[in-house]
Design a protein around this motif. Structure first.
Motif, PDB file in Angstrom:
ATOM      1  N   ALA A 210       0.868  -1.182   0.000  1.00 33.77           N
ATOM      2  CA  ALA A 210       0.000   0.000   0.000  1.00 33.77           C
ATOM      3  C   ALA A 210       0.901   1.226   0.000  1.00 33.77           C
ATOM      4  N   CYS A 211       0.456   2.281  -0.674  1.00 29.52           N
ATOM      5  CA  CYS A 211       1.235   3.529  -0.671  1.00 29.52           C
ATOM      6  C   CYS A 211       1.038   4.270   0.652  1.00 29.52           C
ATOM      7  N   SER A 212       0.011   3.877   1.410  1.00 29.22           N
ATOM      8  CA  SER A 212      -0.207   4.423   2.756  1.00 29.22           C
ATOM      9  C   SER A 212      -0.234   3.254   3.730  1.00 29.22           C
ATOM     10  N   PRO A 213       0.885   2.566   3.860  1.00 25.49           N
ATOM     11  CA  PRO A 213       0.891   1.309   4.616  1.00 25.49           C
ATOM     12  C   PRO A 213       0.652   1.548   6.104  1.00 25.49           C
ATOM     13  N   THR A 241      -0.399  -3.924   5.745  1.00 24.04           N
ATOM     14  CA  THR A 241       0.295  -3.628   4.491  1.00 24.04           C
ATOM     15  C   THR A 241       1.634  -2.943   4.757  1.00 24.04           C
ATOM     16  N   ILE A 242       2.532  -3.113   3.801  1.00 24.25           N
ATOM     17  CA  ILE A 242       3.805  -2.385   3.828  1.00 24.25           C
ATOM     18  C   ILE A 242       3.974  -1.733   2.457  1.00 24.25           C
ATOM     19  N   SER A 243       4.927  -0.809   2.336  1.00 21.18           N
ATOM     20  CA  SER A 243       5.128  -0.152   1.052  1.00 21.18           C
ATOM     21  C   SER A 243       6.266  -0.824   0.297  1.00 21.18           C
ATOM     22  N   TYR A 244       6.006  -1.231  -0.941  1.00 17.89           N
ATOM     23  CA  TYR A 244       7.065  -1.808  -1.782  1.00 17.89           C
ATOM     24  C   TYR A 244       7.767  -0.711  -2.584  1.00 17.89           C
ATOM     25  N   ALA A 245       7.162   0.484  -2.647  1.00 20.25           N
ATOM     26  CA  ALA A 245       7.682   1.518  -3.544  1.00 20.25           C
ATOM     27  C   ALA A 245       8.096   2.738  -2.731  1.00 20.25           C
ATOM     28  N   PRO A 246       9.021   3.550  -3.256  1.00 20.02           N
ATOM     29  CA  PRO A 246       9.417   4.768  -2.536  1.00 20.02           C
ATOM     30  C   PRO A 246       8.185   5.655  -2.330  1.00 20.02           C
ATOM     31  N   ARG A 252       3.097   8.875 -10.412  1.00 25.33           N
ATOM     32  CA  ARG A 252       3.456   8.245 -11.682  1.00 25.33           C
ATOM     33  C   ARG A 252       4.738   7.411 -11.519  1.00 25.33           C
ATOM     34  N   ALA A 253       5.687   7.942 -10.776  1.00 25.73           N
ATOM     35  CA  ALA A 253       6.945   7.228 -10.555  1.00 25.73           C
ATOM     36  C   ALA A 253       6.701   5.973  -9.704  1.00 25.73           C
ATOM     37  N   ARG A 254       5.821   6.085  -8.724  1.00 26.27           N
ATOM     38  CA  ARG A 254       5.490   4.912  -7.899  1.00 26.27           C
ATOM     39  C   ARG A 254       4.823   3.835  -8.739  1.00 26.27           C
ATOM     40  N   GLN A 255       3.848   4.270  -9.559  1.00 25.62           N
ATOM     41  CA  GLN A 255       3.135   3.336 -10.428  1.00 25.62           C
ATOM     42  C   GLN A 255       4.117   2.612 -11.342  1.00 25.62           C
ATOM     43  N   HIS A 256       4.996   3.393 -11.930  1.00 25.29           N
ATOM     44  CA  HIS A 256       5.958   2.844 -12.872  1.00 25.29           C
ATOM     45  C   HIS A 256       6.852   1.821 -12.178  1.00 25.29           C
ATOM     46  N   TYR A 257       7.296   2.177 -10.994  1.00 27.86           N
ATOM     47  CA  TYR A 257       8.173   1.289 -10.228  1.00 27.86           C
ATOM     48  C   TYR A 257       7.480  -0.041  -9.930  1.00 27.86           C
ATOM     49  N   LEU A 258       6.221   0.044  -9.478  1.00 22.52           N
ATOM     50  CA  LEU A 258       5.492  -1.170  -9.092  1.00 22.52           C
ATOM     51  C   LEU A 258       5.205  -2.057 -10.309  1.00 22.52           C
ATOM     52  N   LEU A 259       4.900  -1.404 -11.420  1.00 22.58           N
ATOM     53  CA  LEU A 259       4.611  -2.149 -12.642  1.00 22.58           C
ATOM     54  C   LEU A 259       5.883  -2.839 -13.137  1.00 22.58           C
TER      55      LEU A 259
END
Ligand code: NAG
Length: 386
Positions: A210-213, A241-246, A252-259
């Protein structure tokens, strides 16, 4: 499928011990200590100036087992670490418990997830586990070569750990590279001997992004362990939940990273409301630069610090509040408020501990500030009373 592909390896080399009293088969385990299996190595790899070998201790931590694919030199360093020297050390830190305040459930449309068994408070320990697999990050081996060695690493684990590993989520679903597929979908990064290693912690792997873990994790390489704590209060049956992304990067950068890294499209609220989330980040950025300005004409006030904390919480960024609490502690100190300083220095230290562990370097500074605010260079540095 993996059962058929399994390579068959001798767990022990058997020899006949002939003595005056007995004549039996006995396993030799001594020569590889602390490993229970003979290391299996690649050729010398020029790019890392060493071979890479599989090291397994199948009895590690009460039979949980651990396999490490790394250089002989790093394996020697790992062998010296406390968890391999003193089996009691992990239990004394609460690592690898049989159960915790969480359980794994199938979640509609989400696959598996981890739910709280009962209400949790901010700071409560959720998980603490050692990895089943640690693998030196490299770009040198071909995919089939790497798979061959990682398969040996997983095959040498005790049955339950191997099954747990192979039951984890994958990205490609190609059984011929299943061991790498599991790493791709589940690995965390752990620094060992100055080299990045990929680490799979089967229990913790079930926690979704989650982006708000509501939980935060850190790794403690000296214990070979991964810890997760509640970053805010969590209710019974709420997903953990924990955050996998910065988390502080634009959506957009988070989305890209996760994808790119995990092949999924993030649908948590900060991803769905990308514009609002980016605006909040901009506000956070502005407040932080203002609070970080210690020049004579700075107008930063405790109101700004309180606004910053509010913004983090509104965005569900409780797991990353260390920066905001730190700014607040310094700002309160700068206007000569001992109470405010103590309150926020304590919270900053707590947030740092959830995020970086109890040996984090920053902790000393916040503890020092909490105990002797007047001694800190920020004491009464700002004129505004805010
Ligand atoms: C495997 O690790 C444990 C620590 O959990 C240690 O006590 C044991 O001696 C190790 N096994 C070998 C063969 O050295």
């Amino acid at each position: 499928m993996w059962r058929e592909m399994r390579l068959s390896f001798n767990i022990f080399a058997f020899i006949t011990v002939a003595s005056a009293h007995q004549d039996i088969l006995q396993p030799i385990t001594t020569n590889y200590a602390p490993w229970t299996h003979q290391p299996v190595c690649t050729e010398h790899l020029d790019a890392i100036d060493s071979p890479l070998c599989v090291y397994t201790n199948a009895t590690f931590s009460n039979g949980r087992g651990i396999s490490i694919f790394t250089t002989p030199q790093i394996a020697e360093e790992v062998a010296e670490l406390l968890p391999l020297q003193d089996p009691a050390i992990l239990a004394s830190h609460g690592v690898n418990p049989d159960e915790g305040p969480w359980h794994v459930r199938e979640l509609p449309g989400k696959g598996m997830g981890v739910l709280a068994k009962h209400d949790l408070h901010r700071g409560d320990r959720i998980t603490a586990y050692t990895p089943c697999l640690l693998a030196h990050m490299e770009n040198v081996l071909s995919t089939p070569e790497r798979e061959k060695f990682w398969r040996i690493a997983i095959d040498q684990l005790p049955c339950h750990s191997k099954e747990h590993y192979l039951s984890l989520a994958t990205i490609y679903g190609d059984p011929s590279v299943v061991n790498q597929d599991v790493v791709k979908a589940n690995a965390f990064e752990m620094q060992l001997g100055g080299q990045m290693h990929l680490a799979v912690f089967p229990e913790t792997s079930r926690m979704n992004h989650a982006c708000s873990p509501n939980a935060q994790y850190y790794l403690e390489p000296s214990l070979l362990a991964h810890f997760v704590h509640a970053a805010r209060d969590i209710s019974k049956d709420e997903e953990i939940t924990i955050s996998y992304a910065p988390p502080m990067q634009p959506h957009r950068a988070r989305q890209h990273y996760l994808l790119d890294a995990f092949h999924f499209t993030c649908t948590c609220s900060r991803c769905r409301n990308g514009k609002a989330s980016d605006m909040a980040l901009e506000e956070i950025d502005n407040l932080q630069s203002s609070l970080g300005d210690w020049s004579a004409d700075s107008t930063a006030s405790v109101k700004n610090a309180e606004a910053l904390i509010r913004k983090y919480k509104e965005e569900g960024l409780d797991a990353f509040l260390d920066t905001a609490y730190g700014h607040a502690a310094l700002t309160y100190n700068a206007v000569g408020s001992v109470r405010g300083t103590e309150k926020y220095a304590k919270l900053a230290a707590e947030a740092v501990t959830f995020k970086y562990g109890p040996s984090a370097a920053e902790l000393d500074m916040w503890r020092e500030l909490e105990s002797k605010p007047q001694r800190h260079s920020s004491w009464r540095r700002r004129k505004s009373i805010g």
